[in-house]
Design a protein around this motif. Structure first.
Motif, short mmCIF file in Angstrom:
data_model
loop_
_atom_site.label_atom_id
_atom_site.label_comp_id
_atom_site.label_asym_id
_atom_site.label_seq_id
_atom_site.Cartn_x
_atom_site.Cartn_y
_atom_site.Cartn_z
N TRP A 1 45.30 38.59 39.22
CA TRP A 1 45.54 40.02 38.99
C TRP A 1 46.04 40.29 37.57
CZ3 TRP A 1 48.32 41.53 44.20
CH2 TRP A 1 47.34 41.80 45.15
N LEU A 2 46.79 39.34 37.00
CA LEU A 2 47.37 39.55 35.67
C LEU A 2 46.52 38.96 34.55
CD1 LEU A 2 51.13 38.75 36.43
CD2 LEU A 2 49.98 40.97 36.45
N ALA A 3 45.41 38.32 34.90
CA ALA A 3 44.57 37.67 33.90
C ALA A 3 43.75 38.71 33.12
CB ALA A 3 43.64 36.66 34.56
N HIS B 1 42.65 44.50 30.99
CA HIS B 1 42.64 43.59 32.13
C HIS B 1 41.61 44.07 33.16
CE1 HIS B 1 46.54 42.77 30.27
NE2 HIS B 1 46.56 41.63 30.91
N PRO B 2 41.06 43.16 33.92
CA PRO B 2 40.07 43.57 34.93
C PRO B 2 40.68 44.27 36.13
CG PRO B 2 40.44 41.20 35.03
CD PRO B 2 41.17 41.69 33.83
N PHE B 3 42.00 44.12 36.34
CA PHE B 3 42.65 44.72 37.50
C PHE B 3 43.78 45.65 37.06
CE2 PHE B 3 41.03 40.61 38.94
CZ PHE B 3 40.19 41.03 39.97
N TRP B 4 44.02 46.67 37.87
CA TRP B 4 45.02 47.69 37.55
C TRP B 4 46.40 47.09 37.35
CZ3 TRP B 4 49.53 49.10 39.94
CH2 TRP B 4 50.12 50.30 39.52
N ALA C 1 56.26 38.83 47.11
CA ALA C 1 56.09 38.92 48.56
C ALA C 1 54.76 39.55 48.92
CB ALA C 1 57.25 39.72 49.16
N ALA C 2 54.32 40.54 48.14
CA ALA C 2 53.04 41.19 48.41
C ALA C 2 51.87 40.23 48.21
CB ALA C 2 52.89 42.42 47.51
N THR C 3 51.91 39.44 47.16
CA THR C 3 50.84 38.47 46.93
C THR C 3 50.85 37.39 48.00
OG1 THR C 3 52.26 37.22 45.40
CG2 THR C 3 50.80 38.89 44.45
N ARG C 4 52.03 37.01 48.46
CA ARG C 4 52.12 36.03 49.54
C ARG C 4 51.56 36.61 50.84
NH1 ARG C 4 56.88 34.67 48.51
NH2 ARG C 4 57.92 36.08 49.95
N LEU C 5 51.80 37.89 51.09
CA LEU C 5 51.25 38.54 52.27
C LEU C 5 49.73 38.57 52.21
CD1 LEU C 5 51.82 40.11 54.89
CD2 LEU C 5 51.91 42.20 53.51
#
Length: 296
Positions: free
Chosen positions: A96-98, A159-162, A210-214
């Motif tokens: 997401w951060l790439a 970035h490709p993601f928001w 926590a959101a990415t782990r979910l």
């Protein structure tokens, strides 16, 4: 020291129970149900209960040694699944951060440029309509188009993601406003913050993790969905929830990080001996950046 170690052990146990054990057991339960029922008998609770009864009737499962072995195995598998979910969540966050793939970032950039052009035209139209009966409508349209552009990105996307652009926008906005290199100044700003401000930042950052782990747990349910379709539905709902939570936590973290510069930038200058009588300015920020970079 004994009390400290006991408290640390209890906290680690609580964290393992909340983050690893319970989600792992739920995932293993769904996997067992999926393998037992399959797609055709997805709702056959009687078949599932019958399978559990037959397992409970096995003589080997009634010995203490076997039960200890089963419990230890479940604990080991749950720990392994939890660690895998954490690792996958970290990988998702890095994606997401790439800044790649660049074609997707370019697509977002084109959308932003088009939205920015529409906003600029509406802003000019609002200026021309000033002091006329159409002034309010023109101003409302300009505000709406500005909000639409900002939903794509606060700055031109790279970035490709928001999420990546929302967090990277903090560096860009701080540099454009104060000429302050945030990456260099951040450790000093962190030391200047009171404990409650650090807690807010830490909570937002923890919420993002926590959101990415979910979302990683959602992937597990989607995999189980290949043999039991209700798990795919659970995975889809979980993924949508994780995506929404990630956006909220990422936006909160970015907003708080930018607020730190606004609130403590002047104090940073004063602590470093850089003259700053009123507020942080571009000249003061540039001097701080030069000083912290150890440039001559």
């Amino acid at each position: 020291m004994t009390k400290f170690l006991e408290g640390l052990g209890s906290k680690l146990a609580e964290r393992w129970l909340a983050l690893l054990l319970v989600p792992s057991l739920l995932l293993m339960t769904a996997a067992a149900a999926g393998v037992t029922l399959g797609h055709r008998r997805w709702h056959d609770i009687d078949a599932l209960l019958d399978r559990l009864d037959r397992l409970a009737a096995e003589p080997t499962l009634r010995t203490a040694g076997t039960l200890i072995f089963v419990v230890a195995g479940l604990a080991a598998v749950s720990a392994g699944l939890g660690l895998a979910a954490t690792a996958l969540g970290t990988a998702i966050e890095q994606v997401w951060l790439a800044t790649r793939p660049r074609w997707l970032a370019a697509r977002r950039r084109r959308r932003w440029n088009a939205a920015d052009a529409r906003f600029t035209q509406a802003l000019l139209a609002a200026a021309r309509a000033e002091d006329t009966p159409d002034a309010k409508a023109a101003a409302d349209r300009a505000r709406a188009l500005n909000a639409r552009r900002n939903r794509i990105g606060l700055v031109p996307p790279v970035h490709p993601f928001w999420l990546g652009d929302r967090i990277a926008a903090v560096d860009t906005r701080v540099w454009e406003t104060y000429r302050l290199d945030l990456a260099t100044a951040w450790p000093r700003l962190w030391l200047l913050q009171p404990e409650d401000a650090r807690g807010e930042l830490t909570a937002a950052r923890t919420g993002l993790a926590a959101a990415t782990r979910l979302l990683a747990w959602a992937v597990g349910y989607l995999v189980i969905g290949t043999v039991w379709w209700p798990a795919a539905l659970i995975g889809a709902v979980t993924a949508a929830t994780a995506w929404r939570r990630a956006r909220i936590a990422g936006a909160a973290f970015a907003e708080l990080a930018e607020s730190v510069v606004d609130l403590y930038g002047k104090r940073l200058a004063q602590e470093l001996g850089v003259p700053c009588e009123t507020r942080l300015t571009r000249s003061v920020g540039a001097e701080i950046t030069t000083l912290l970079r150890k440039q001559s």
